[in-house]
Design a protein around this motif. Structure first.
Motif, short mmCIF file in Angstrom:
data_model
loop_
_atom_site.label_atom_id
_atom_site.label_comp_id
_atom_site.label_asym_id
_atom_site.label_seq_id
_atom_site.Cartn_x
_atom_site.Cartn_y
_atom_site.Cartn_z
N ALA A 175 0.69 -1.15 0.08
CA ALA A 175 0.09 -0.08 0.00
C ALA A 175 0.80 1.42 -0.04
O ALA A 175 1.89 1.50 0.73
N PRO A 176 0.47 2.22 -0.88
CA PRO A 176 1.42 3.60 -0.91
C PRO A 176 1.15 4.39 0.59
O PRO A 176 0.17 3.89 1.29
N PRO A 177 2.08 4.95 0.80
CA PRO A 177 2.01 5.90 1.96
C PRO A 177 0.75 6.44 2.29
O PRO A 177 0.11 7.02 1.34
N SER A 178 0.11 6.57 3.64
CA SER A 178 -0.88 7.30 3.63
C SER A 178 -0.66 8.79 4.36
O SER A 178 -1.53 9.60 4.22
N SER A 179 0.56 9.16 4.75
CA SER A 179 0.67 10.40 5.03
C SER A 179 0.76 11.46 3.98
O SER A 179 1.02 11.05 2.80
N LYS A 180 0.65 12.67 4.37
CA LYS A 180 0.49 13.69 3.04
C LYS A 180 1.77 14.67 3.18
O LYS A 180 2.27 14.83 4.08
N PRO A 181 1.94 14.87 1.68
CA PRO A 181 3.32 15.95 1.49
C PRO A 181 2.73 17.16 2.23
O PRO A 181 1.58 17.66 1.90
N PHE A 182 3.73 17.90 2.35
CA PHE A 182 3.59 19.49 2.65
C PHE A 182 5.05 19.91 2.52
O PHE A 182 6.11 19.22 2.69
N GLY A 183 5.00 21.24 2.44
CA GLY A 183 5.99 22.18 2.40
C GLY A 183 5.74 23.51 3.19
O GLY A 183 4.85 23.98 2.68
N ARG A 184 6.53 24.16 4.05
CA ARG A 184 6.23 25.06 4.50
C ARG A 184 7.38 25.82 5.15
O ARG A 184 8.50 25.14 5.39
N LEU A 185 7.23 27.33 5.27
CA LEU A 185 8.32 27.97 6.27
C LEU A 185 7.77 27.85 7.58
O LEU A 185 6.88 28.46 7.96
N THR A 186 8.71 27.49 8.26
CA THR A 186 8.50 27.53 9.91
C THR A 186 9.35 28.41 10.67
O THR A 186 10.49 28.65 10.36
N ALA A 187 8.63 29.32 11.38
CA ALA A 187 9.23 30.33 12.26
C ALA A 187 9.21 29.75 13.61
O ALA A 187 8.27 29.46 14.22
N TRP A 188 10.57 29.46 14.21
CA TRP A 188 10.52 28.40 15.47
C TRP A 188 11.26 29.07 16.54
O TRP A 188 12.25 29.86 16.48
N ASP A 189 10.47 29.24 17.87
CA ASP A 189 11.44 29.88 19.11
C ASP A 189 12.05 28.65 19.52
O ASP A 189 11.40 27.95 20.38
N PRO A 190 13.36 28.87 19.78
CA PRO A 190 14.13 28.01 20.22
C PRO A 190 14.12 27.66 21.84
O PRO A 190 14.62 26.86 22.35
N VAL A 191 13.71 28.67 22.43
CA VAL A 191 13.64 29.08 23.71
C VAL A 191 12.46 28.21 24.40
O VAL A 191 12.72 27.24 25.18
#
Ligand SMILES: O=C(O)c1cc(C(=O)O)c2c(n1)C(=O)C(=O)c1cc(C(=O)O)[nH]c1-2
Ligand SMILES: [Ca+2]
Length: 669
Positions: A440-456
């Motif tokens: 069976a092919p993967p059931s998860s979905k592709p995406f691409g995003r710009l993530t702004a992440w707070d490391p603290v």
């Protein structure tokens, strides 16, 4: 470029006039203090000039700019020097990488950029040479081969760094059974200063150092790991801290990928998928942190590392930050490697989190040898090599995050390391994908995003959803901006605090590289080298544009004309090739082991830089042998299959291609 040295790079970080080293400064923040272009006026940004790099494969380089001259590399490791104000060519240097070398690497004939030091420009060529070029004339000053003479499939795609007068460079090849290492060469002469291997060699021979002896205890010798190289290649990120005199390297995946095939009895397999700190002068091991013990999924830790100081629980800490492929964002104390925190920046299904000692809490199914597993993130990574930036004003890290679904299934035909011929590139990685085995092919979905992440706080501050995975790296500035190119051929600017989309320009192709900014004669410019490709871009794309690799440079109120864009021509599905339907089964297996990685699934993928064979002309498929045996594209990086396939194999592959096209063709066609 004559005056560029360590103190020049440190001083430049205060003004931001130049972009003298890969990540802008030694901390590799990709944060520019320039603010002439800001969130308030970025809408007036227009093209200042464009320059045709003349390349048709991936462009991954971060350009460098020193004193009004730009040094940028394109595919096949070709270097261009341009006037940074006008885009006028000053010189080009072509290391003349043999076309056959193209098939020795996993992930496209890319180059991530050059280094500049005391009047020289340094480039590492795809076929493993380190070359010093005179920055004024473009003439070669010296060249040295960085590879062992053992015929293994090493390649170089990364940018060199200059540290204490040495040029530092690693390599790739962990998909082909190599042993990773990093080397320092005297910048003046090219003489080797030191080399550090990332994984242990044959335990019957003396280990090179204490660190290797310790590492060997975490590998199970019954798997004869050294015969498949072990992996752990340092194919991208290398960062230097001049104050601590530490060199941080990011190491790659295991070779083969499958942990049980390398180390049947288990073990963490040091120093795979780790950040390792070395003494910058001697290359001696100082500390390490392993993000993915016993890597099993190509979870490299080669992604960008950024140095900063953060206040965590009321304490000022010298940290190193990284968002490796495995989906977690890491903050470590860079003085000693102490784990501070990790949290997932995308959905993950292989681990539920990290314990206080910095060990992942794994989900057992992720290592199943019986059941297919739709691993998230997939081997393309929750974040790959596309550059991350960190803005100390907003306290946020910016990087392209993504998911590219792949179900992994044990490869039963990959029996043992011993079955690979010693000294020969490894065949296969120990896993198959769902496509290869008809599960069976993967059931998860592709995406691409710009993530702004707070490391603290280890939390997402904002995100921007793109239309596809595989977007470009980022730049952030004191003008409160984040710049990023996209897979669907746009160059975009965002408000660094809020993520509001403020500006965009069309590009002639999808973009994967990172932008830079610099100042010439008091004017701020923003530049991006665009050229679709890399491992995902070989067989897939999100834009219909395939303009040659191009540097685009923008300025406030710029009004230069965009170059003419060219489009992909997608033919209709191939039809009418005679084939024997009984051959389709074996043809599938042959296609999968020889063709799919570059050409994609016939008729399903659209094709990226490399054509999808499902859309070939009938005459091409009918004459497939002419392309496979001493074919015309060997000089452009296609393997010669004379030694690996025979005439009957070719008939089977033809059957698979035409059979697949026939099976998916809509009835009306
Ligand atoms: O294991 C390795 O040695 C190695 C090398 C490289 C490379 O040198 O480009 C990549 C990878 N692995 C890899 O896993 C990967 O996802 C990848 C993407 C890219 C690219 O340029 O798009 N290179 C590489
Ligand atoms: Ca890899």
């Amino acid at each position: 470029a004559d005056q560029v040295n360590q103190s020049y790079i440190i001083e430049n970080a205060k003004t931001g006039k130049d972009w003298p080293t890969h990540g802008f400064d030694y901390a590799e923040t990709r944060f520019s203090p320039l603010s002439q272009i800001s969130a308030d006026n970025v809408e007036n940004l227009g093209l200042a000039w464009s320059y045709n790099l003349g390349s048709e494969r991936g462009v991954e380089a971060t350009p460098l700019v020193v004193d009004g001259v730009m040094y940028v590399s394109a595919s096949w490791s070709i270097v261009h020097a341009l006037d940074a104000k006008t885009g006028k060519k000053l010189w080009t240097y072509d290391p003349e990488v043999p076309g056959e070398a193209g098939s020795r690497g996993c992930c496209d004939v890319v180059n991530r950029g050059v280094a500049v030091h005391y009047g020289n420009v340094y480039v590492a060529s795809y076929d493993g040479r380190l070359i010093a070029i005179d920055a004024k004339t473009g003439e070669k000053v010296w060249e040295t081969n960085t590879l062992p003479d053992n015929g293994m499939s090493y390649t170089i795609t990364g940018a060199p760094r200059i540290v204490n007068g040495n040029v530092i460079i690693g390599n790739g090849g962990a998909e082909f059974g190599v042993r990773g290492y990093i080397t320092a060469y005297d910048a003046k002469t090219g003489a080797q200063k030191w080399r550090w291997y990332t994984v242990p060699g044959n335990p019957d021979e003396p280990f090179e150092n204490e660190a290797m002896a310790r590492a060997a205890k975490t590998w199970d010798p019954s798997g004869k790991y050294w015969e498949a190289g072990g992996g752990g290649t340092v194919w991208d990120s290398i960062v230097f801290d001049p104050d601590l005199n530490l060199l941080y390297i990011g190491t790659g995946n295991g070779s083969p990928w499958s942990h049980k095939k390398r180390s049947p009895e288990g073990g963490d397999n040091l120093y795979l998928s780790s950040i390792v700190a070395l003494n910058a002068d001697t290359g001696e091991y100082v500390w390490h942190y392993q993000a993915t013990p016993g890597d099993n999924w190509d979870y490299t830790s080669t992604q960008d590392m950024i140095l900063s100081e953060l206040t965590i629980d009321g304490e000022r800490r010298k940290v190193i930050m990284q968002a490796p492929k495995n989906g977690f964002f890491f903050v470590l104390d860079r003085t000693n490697g102490e784990f501070i925190s990790a949290d997932n920046y995308v959905d993950v299904n292989w681990a539920t989190g990290y314990d206080s000692n910095g060990r992942p809490i794994e989900v057992p199914e992720a290592r199943s040898m019986d059941e297919p597993f739709d691993i998230v993130p997939g081997p393309f990574g929750g974040h790959n090599w596309h550059s991350m930036s960190f803005n100390h004003q907003t306290g946020l890290a910016y990087f392209p995050s993504q998911h590219i679904p792949i179900t992994m299934v044990e490869d039963p035909s990959w029996e043992s390391i011993e079955s690979n011929e010693p000294g020969q590139p490894m065949s296969g990685i120990g896993w198959n994908t769902a496509f290869q085995l008809n599960v069976a092919p993967p059931s998860s979905k592709p995406f691409g995003r710009l993530t702004a992440w707070d490391p603290v706080t280890q939390q997402e501050a904002w995100r921007y959803e793109h239309v596809s995975p595989w977007n470009g790296g980022t730049l952030t500035t004191a003008g409160d901006l984040v710049f990023q190119g996209t897979a669907d051929a746009r160059f975009m600017a965002f408000n660094a605090q809020t993520g509001d989309h403020l500006w965009e320009s069309p590009m002639g192709t999808g973009v994967i590289a990172a932008p830079i900014t610099y100042e010439v004669d008091g004017t701020q410019y923003v530049s991006i080298a665009a050229g679709w490709g890399g491992v995902f871009g070989k067989s897939q794309r999100a834009s219909d544009l395939k303009t040659a690799g191009t540097v685009y440079t923008f300025v406030l109120n710029g009004d230069a004309e965009m170059p003419e864009f060219t489009k992909y021509q997608l033919n209709s599905l191939v039809s009418g090739v005679d084939y024997n339907p009984d051959f389709i089964g074996e043809g599938t297996a042959l296609y999968v082991s020889n063709c799919v990685f570059c050409h994609g699934v016939p008729g399903v993928d659209k094709g990226g830089n490399i054509p999808n064979l499902g859309y070939s002309k009938k005459s091409v498929i009918e004459n497939l042998d002419a392309f496979l045996f001493h074919g015309p594209f060997v000089s452009r990086g296609m393997p010669d299959f004379t030694e690996t396939l025979n005439e009957i194999d070719v008939e089977k592959i033809k059957a698979f291609i035409q059979g697949t096209a026939d099976a998916i063709r809509p009835k009306s066609q």
